[in-house]
Design an enzyme around this catalytic site. Sequence first.
Site, short mmCIF file in Angstrom:
data_model
loop_
_atom_site.label_atom_id
_atom_site.label_comp_id
_atom_site.label_asym_id
_atom_site.label_seq_id
_atom_site.Cartn_x
_atom_site.Cartn_y
_atom_site.Cartn_z
N ASP A 113 6.35 -18.39 -86.35
CA ASP A 113 5.17 -18.79 -86.34
C ASP A 113 4.42 -18.60 -87.65
OD1 ASP A 113 2.80 -20.59 -85.78
OD2 ASP A 113 1.90 -18.79 -84.31
N TYR A 130 16.47 -20.89 -92.76
CA TYR A 130 17.27 -21.44 -91.42
C TYR A 130 17.60 -22.67 -91.43
CZ TYR A 130 12.43 -22.71 -90.70
OH TYR A 130 10.99 -23.47 -91.03
N TYR A 148 12.51 3.67 -106.49
CA TYR A 148 12.38 2.22 -106.89
C TYR A 148 11.32 1.99 -108.05
CZ TYR A 148 11.83 -2.99 -106.21
OH TYR A 148 11.83 -4.24 -106.38
N CYS A 169 -31.61 -9.89 -94.50
CA CYS A 169 -31.32 -9.31 -92.94
C CYS A 169 -30.49 -8.35 -92.96
CB CYS A 169 -30.49 -11.01 -92.49
SG CYS A 169 -29.73 -10.37 -90.92
N LYS A 212 9.23 -24.49 -76.69
CA LYS A 212 7.87 -23.80 -76.92
C LYS A 212 7.32 -22.69 -75.99
CE LYS A 212 5.26 -26.13 -79.85
NZ LYS A 212 4.45 -25.57 -81.16
N GLU A 262 17.94 -20.02 -82.12
CA GLU A 262 16.93 -19.52 -83.22
C GLU A 262 15.79 -19.02 -82.89
OE1 GLU A 262 17.22 -21.71 -86.71
OE2 GLU A 262 19.14 -21.91 -86.66
N CYS A 317 -32.51 -15.01 -85.28
CA CYS A 317 -31.22 -13.98 -85.56
C CYS A 317 -31.55 -12.80 -84.72
CB CYS A 317 -31.34 -13.80 -86.99
SG CYS A 317 -30.34 -12.36 -87.38
N LYS A 365 11.82 -19.17 -83.09
CA LYS A 365 10.79 -20.12 -83.70
C LYS A 365 9.65 -19.26 -84.45
CE LYS A 365 8.56 -24.61 -83.58
NZ LYS A 365 7.34 -24.39 -84.09
N LEU A 392 10.08 -30.80 -85.29
CA LEU A 392 11.10 -31.10 -84.09
C LEU A 392 10.24 -31.47 -82.83
CD1 LEU A 392 12.11 -27.18 -84.52
CD2 LEU A 392 13.48 -29.01 -84.85
N GLU A 403 11.16 -20.25 -93.16
CA GLU A 403 9.76 -20.00 -92.71
C GLU A 403 9.22 -18.73 -93.48
OE1 GLU A 403 9.00 -22.26 -90.52
OE2 GLU A 403 7.25 -21.73 -89.53
N ASP A 426 11.23 4.87 -102.10
CA ASP A 426 10.16 3.84 -102.92
C ASP A 426 9.83 4.38 -104.23
OD1 ASP A 426 10.22 2.37 -100.56
OD2 ASP A 426 8.23 2.83 -99.92
N CYS A 456 -33.00 -9.78 -87.30
CA CYS A 456 -33.92 -9.68 -87.91
C CYS A 456 -35.11 -10.50 -87.58
CB CYS A 456 -33.92 -9.85 -89.61
SG CYS A 456 -33.27 -11.69 -89.77
N LYS A 501 19.82 -26.04 -81.96
CA LYS A 501 20.16 -26.97 -83.07
C LYS A 501 21.69 -27.14 -82.52
CE LYS A 501 17.31 -25.06 -86.58
NZ LYS A 501 17.34 -24.36 -87.65
N CYS A 558 -28.35 -17.44 -89.85
CA CYS A 558 -29.83 -16.75 -90.47
C CYS A 558 -29.81 -16.71 -91.87
CB CYS A 558 -29.48 -15.10 -89.97
SG CYS A 558 -30.83 -14.28 -90.66
S1 IVH Z 1 14.29 -26.17 -88.08
C1 IVH Z 1 15.26 -30.40 -88.70
N1 IVH Z 1 14.28 -23.99 -87.39
O1 IVH Z 1 8.93 -25.22 -86.86
C2 IVH Z 1 14.62 -29.27 -88.24
N2 IVH Z 1 12.13 -24.83 -87.86
O2 IVH Z 1 8.08 -27.74 -85.42
C3 IVH Z 1 13.67 -28.61 -88.91
N3 IVH Z 1 10.18 -23.22 -87.81
O3 IVH Z 1 8.13 -27.26 -89.60
C4 IVH Z 1 12.99 -27.30 -88.57
N4 IVH Z 1 11.38 -21.58 -87.26
O4 IVH Z 1 8.21 -24.77 -89.97
C5 IVH Z 1 13.54 -24.77 -87.94
N5 IVH Z 1 14.33 -21.63 -86.83
C6 IVH Z 1 13.75 -22.72 -87.13
C7 IVH Z 1 12.24 -22.41 -87.07
C8 IVH Z 1 11.63 -23.49 -87.48
C9 IVH Z 1 10.12 -21.88 -87.11
C10 IVH Z 1 8.91 -24.18 -87.92
C11 IVH Z 1 9.35 -25.13 -89.07
C12 IVH Z 1 9.02 -26.49 -88.69
C13 IVH Z 1 8.49 -26.34 -87.35
C14 IVH Z 1 9.01 -27.54 -86.56
#
Ligand code: IVH
Length: 665
Positions: A117, A225, A35, A430, A313, A113, A407, A115, A82, A173, A32, A410, A289, A425
């Site tokens: 958050d 992705y 850099y 306070c 999910k 893949e 409260c 998903k 999705l 993401e 670091d 206080c 996919k 409050c």
């Molecule tokens: S593909 C047509 N791939 O999930 C497909 N989405 O509920 C479009 N997300 O809005 C999304 N990981 O923000 C895809 N590996 C992944 C993902 C992903 C997270 C989120 C994305 C999307 C939401 C769909």
Amino acid sequence: MSTPTIRVKELREIIEQHNYNYYSLDAPSISDGEYDILFKELEVLEAEHPELITPDSPTQRVGSEPQTGFGTIQHRLPMLSLGNAMNDDELIAFDERMKKGLGTDIDIVYISEPKIDGLGVELVYEHGTYISGSTRGDGFIGEDITQNLRTIRSLPIKLRGEVIPTLLEVRGEVFIKKDDFATLNKTQEREEKPVFANARNAAAGSLRQLDSRITASRPLSLYCYEAGKIEGVIFETHYKFLLGLKDFGLPVNPLIEKVNGGRKLIAYYQKLESIRSELPYDIDGTVFKINDYEQRDKLGTRSRSPRWAIAGKFKAQQTTTAIRDIIVQVGRTGALTPVAKLAPVLLSGVTVTNATLHNQDEIDRKDIRIGDTVLIERAGDVIPKVVQVILKKRPKDSIPYYIDAHCPACAHKSFKPDGEAVARCINISCPAQVKGRIHHFVSKLAMNIDGLGEKIVNQLVETGLLKTIDDIFVLKQQMLADLEGLGEKSAENLIQAIHESKQTTFARFVYALGIRNVGEHSAKLLEKHYKGSIKKFQQTTVEELETIDEIGPTIAQTVTQFWQDTNNRIMVQNCLNRGVSLAEIKRKMDQPLTGQIFVFTGSLEKFTRQEAKIMVEHLGGKTTDSVSKKTSYVVAGPGGGSKLKKAKELGSSIISENEFLEMLR
Ligand code: IVH
């Protein structure tokens, strides 16, 4: 000896290579410290030779002056969402649907893949250069967050590799890793700023900053992705596309796998669910996919989601435990939040002892009582919540729970504004709020008392020297010098800073009071209306407040409520008696481009339209898309068509990109 031009170019390449090694390959090649030295050298050279600064320099990732609002960007292809599968059967049903739709019995190749958050974004690269970035928005039009995304170090400003697409739209993401999130919240807490409920909220809040310097200070990560529109390079499968992204230097999740057949989807789903808590970032499921783009086309899309993909999910993690007690916490701004004290229980690797109950409405709705056994869950949020009461286990003698109308810190009567769920409050003195309120009172945009930092405020409150805000103005040098870690000299400087802060403006003082909903902007509106008179402001009514442009019923209510409280009136009067003096500020001076309207036409070489727009707005000017009599300058690059013609007809001033840059300088 290399010239500055050559060295700047060289440094940029070296720095971006290290960014790539670090963020995309996860294989740092220097320390670091090393850099930082390279980065500093580039910063120094650019400061000495500002003409060498380009938008793609790594130094430009640190963010720039605030924007007034976000523009919008239309996605060339809609950003779909999705469909969901909630269990194994629904995943198998998805695979069956795919086979039927494609008229085949052979195992389908899927890409599996995680998903993540976070927040879905779209990045646009033209001829290998990052041009713009946007949020998903309604799927068709998103917010323009180009500058904010640029601050993410793992986002390459220039694509790598031999064959570069003329256009590459890529979706991904933006998220914050669990460790980074914990550190960020600690910093927020230390600086007495609100903490984020979860990493997703923190990422969303960071991306929506109008000041990209704040975004730059947040630890945002990115994984790409999915494809948007691509021109100049053809990919036949999603897998090849993802490999292509890696070659371009874009970050791709290493847990992505190519699998054959529906059964493998279940195996992948189970594998990810089992390692979920060990992953460095939050995931809320998996995404499956179809790999082959021809097969995707054949299956097509529904209105909001493609047929060829599905999200598997995860269920929220839940368990049961008993509520031993309910206490009421007083937040920094006086919000009274009921919290259930739970019998300790293990939930997704963490021992849980508290659950937020939010407010009385929530308690009533779920009829939550002390002694109840409850089902709790953590769904992304750090603090678990109560899902429902297990009524079968309710003790016979239990009684409904009501939050005390006073409260707990206080004993002041609490107040619940109309239409709000949370009681507060509103006693400005306070003790539970006093540290936070004083911290806000002395902050830069408020009274701006330099040197009265968090540590000193805490000591002063804890030793009883500061009980209310107005006590600041009776502090003596000796009292301060006796504090731990503060010598005579610092104490003298602090007394001087407090003294100087007394000459302030109505707007700063009113903002400093921390009246709920009254931010800097509203304070300025109030200053204008009451002509800087606190007395008039104090005697105001809801009706009068509502006549002020941009002041609505919410502020009108919190302001009058504030003044109804005797403690608040006494505190303000004490400040004035102790020397606080309010002068109305002069309005901001005109900026260099105030009143000037710019139109851009043709192709620009040195910056994008968006960047040009931001530069003009920073200097007080405006940009529009069409030429009219009001247009001050038309900035024309090669290929300017009808706009250039119209500008000539109307006799507008037409300037080149270089002349425009010269003007900005
Ligand atoms: S593909 C047509 N791939 O999930 C497909 N989405 O509920 C479009 N997300 O809005 C999304 N990981 O923000 C895809 N590996 C992944 C993902 C992903 C997270 C989120 C994305 C999307 C939401 C769909």
